[in-house]
Design an enzyme around this catalytic site. Structure first.
Site, short mmCIF file in Angstrom:
data_model
loop_
_atom_site.label_atom_id
_atom_site.label_comp_id
_atom_site.label_asym_id
_atom_site.label_seq_id
_atom_site.Cartn_x
_atom_site.Cartn_y
_atom_site.Cartn_z
N SER A 185 0.97 -1.25 0.02
CA SER A 185 -0.08 -0.17 0.13
C SER A 185 0.96 1.28 0.05
O SER A 185 0.50 2.53 -0.23
CB SER A 185 -0.82 -0.26 1.26
OG SER A 185 -0.34 -0.05 2.48
N ASP A 430 -4.46 5.91 11.36
CA ASP A 430 -3.61 5.46 10.33
C ASP A 430 -2.15 6.46 10.36
O ASP A 430 -2.18 7.57 10.21
CB ASP A 430 -4.07 5.61 8.86
CG ASP A 430 -3.11 5.16 7.85
OD1 ASP A 430 -1.79 4.83 8.38
OD2 ASP A 430 -3.33 5.03 6.63
N HIS A 433 0.46 5.46 6.41
CA HIS A 433 0.25 5.93 5.07
C HIS A 433 0.49 7.37 5.42
O HIS A 433 0.78 8.03 6.44
CB HIS A 433 -0.88 5.33 4.41
CG HIS A 433 -1.06 4.09 4.31
ND1 HIS A 433 -1.77 3.35 5.31
CD2 HIS A 433 -0.29 3.24 3.47
CE1 HIS A 433 -1.54 2.19 4.68
NE2 HIS A 433 -0.95 1.91 3.82
#
Length: 453
Positions: A185, A430, A433
């Site tokens: 990702s 998160d 990311h």
């Protein structure tokens, strides 16, 4: 004025009436001072020399003034000029410091990993509403993140320049080419960042998508005949992914088998950016030669624990070797992005998991053991294949600059209005990311200098 001119004219006519020998003497006496004056003015050996330290001191002053410039002053500055073709930002025959070696060859390329984050008032090239390719979880602006300071920093290497991203320059390079992002990702995060940067100048059309969460996608910039693809391959080699809903919490990783979903397509790709790392921290069982050779976080399987560093090293090393074996005679670029650290400071489901709102200074946050080892693995694997033929390998060394940006993650803003249930609500964070726009756009500034080099 009326009486001077006749007097001057009379003097000239008087000299002409002198005897020739005396006249030549006067001319010689008149020319000697003129010759001496010409010698002093135009002979470089006779001209006085400036102090030897004058120029270096002037060069030192400019960075010092720039370093302490206020934010509003930075807004007035223009970005550096684009790099000269084929030189990665250097003029022909010049090194990063302006010196040329005795042989005339330039110094090694810029070390973009060594630098600092400095304030930059310029707005990003895109936002959460102007780019349609941002994965929902990284669209921090659209999800209501209230602070915007994380948008106004730029990475400044210590020994060279990193020009601001130029969509026009990248699109010129990308014309008639196919660029692929391959990996987990984080590869997708970087690929979507590039698409948004380029979309600020030219609209991409999504022409293919497949897989869960659109893990395989392809866009075309039709006016440039340029293609950008994203391939899901979280460990680069073949893996039977975990399925916790079915009671399988371990990845089964086959170190001697390659992920043909992307490897078999490399023949039609001009440049690939590989990015993996975080999936090696997930529980995994490692297979090689038809047998289990180790496992990570596998106490429930009654097997001896194995550190994941060895598996990561083998996956990267064998993948690059296989790319070189299959495509060593091709003129392609294979760039590998180094590990991008996470910044969890609290529980993933509580507010404040990554609460910082400013970058770290380098003396505040050094690299941990995991980050150092994974970065070193990539750098060594790339170096082992450097300069072996027309197939070019390069490392996008972003670990240090990413390590200093705890403020650039979505945190709770991976969803819209995350605190609608109250301040004590269970909120997923998160801290892995990157917000878009955000620090990951710098990864693609370095990529532009790499492809142009």
């Amino acid at each position: 004025m009326g009486t001077n001119f006749p007097q001057s004219h009379h003097l000239q006519t008087t000299h002409l009436s002198l005897p020739r020998k005396q006249f030549l003497s006067y001319v010689l006496y008149a020319l000697l001072p003129l010759a001496l004056l010409h010698y002093l003015l135009f002979n470089p050996l006779a001209a006085p020399k400036p102090p030897l330290l004058a120029q270096p001191q002037a060069r030192e002053a400019a960075p010092s003034q720039h370093r302490h410039a206020p934010v509003n002053a930075l807004e007035e500055q223009l970005p550096p000029p684009p790099p000269a073709p084929g030189r990665g930002g250097e003029a022909l025959g010049e090194t990063q410091g302006g010196d040329v070696s005795a042989s005339g060859s330039a110094s090694p390329p810029c070390d973009y990993s060594d630098g600092e984050w400095v304030p930059d008032a310029r707005p990003p090239l895109y936002d959460g509403t102007s780019c349609g390719t941002i994965k929902d979880g990284q669209n921090c602006m659209a999800h209501g993140r209230p602070d915007t300071g994380y948008l106004h920093w730029r990475w400044r290497p210590r020994r060279c320049d990193l020009p601001a991203f130029s969509p026009e320059a990248f699109l010129r390079w990308l014309r008639n080419r196919h660029l692929a992002f391959v990996g987990d990702s984080m590869a997708r995060n970087q690929g979507e960042s590039l698409l948004c940067l380029l979309a600020s100048r030219s609209r991409p059309d999504l022409v293919y998508r497949d897989g869960e969460e659109n893990r395989f996608r392809r866009w075309v910039f039709r006016e440039h005949n340029a293609t950008v693809s994203i391939f899901w391959s979280p460990l680069l080699v073949r893996v039977a992914e975990k399925a916790e809903h079915a009671g399988v919490r371990h990845n089964n990783v086959f170190l001697d088998s390659f992920d043909e979903r992307w490897m078999s397509r490399l023949g039609g790709i001009d440049a690939a950016v590989l990015s993996v790392g975080h999936w090696f921290l997930i529980p995994g069982v490692y297979h090689d030669g038809g047998r289990v050779v180790g496992c990570h976080d596998c106490a429930d399987l009654n097997r001896t624990e194995t550190a994941f560093f060895g598996a990561f090293k083998e996956a990267v090393r064998r993948t690059l070797a296989e790319v070189a074996r299959r495509h060593g005679a091709d003129s392609k670029l294979v760039a590998v992005t180094t590990f991008s650290p996470a910044h969890f400071e609290g529980d993933w489901d509580k507010a404040g998991a990554c609460p910082r709102r400013h970058p770290y200074r380098e003396d505040e946050k050094g690299l941990g053991y995991t980050e150092k080892e994974m970065r070193r693995t990539v750098l060594e694997a790339v170096a082992a294949h450097a300069g072996a033929g027309p197939l070019r390998f390069a490392a996008l060394d972003v670990t240090r600059l990413a390590n200093l940006r705890p403020d650039g993650h979505p945190g709770p803003y991976m969803r819209s209005d995350p605190f609608a249930g109250g301040p004590d609500a269970r909120v997923q964070n998160d801290c892995v990311h990157w917000c878009m726009p955000g620090p990951i756009d710098t990864f693609n500034e370095i990529l532009l200098q790499t492809v142009a080099g």
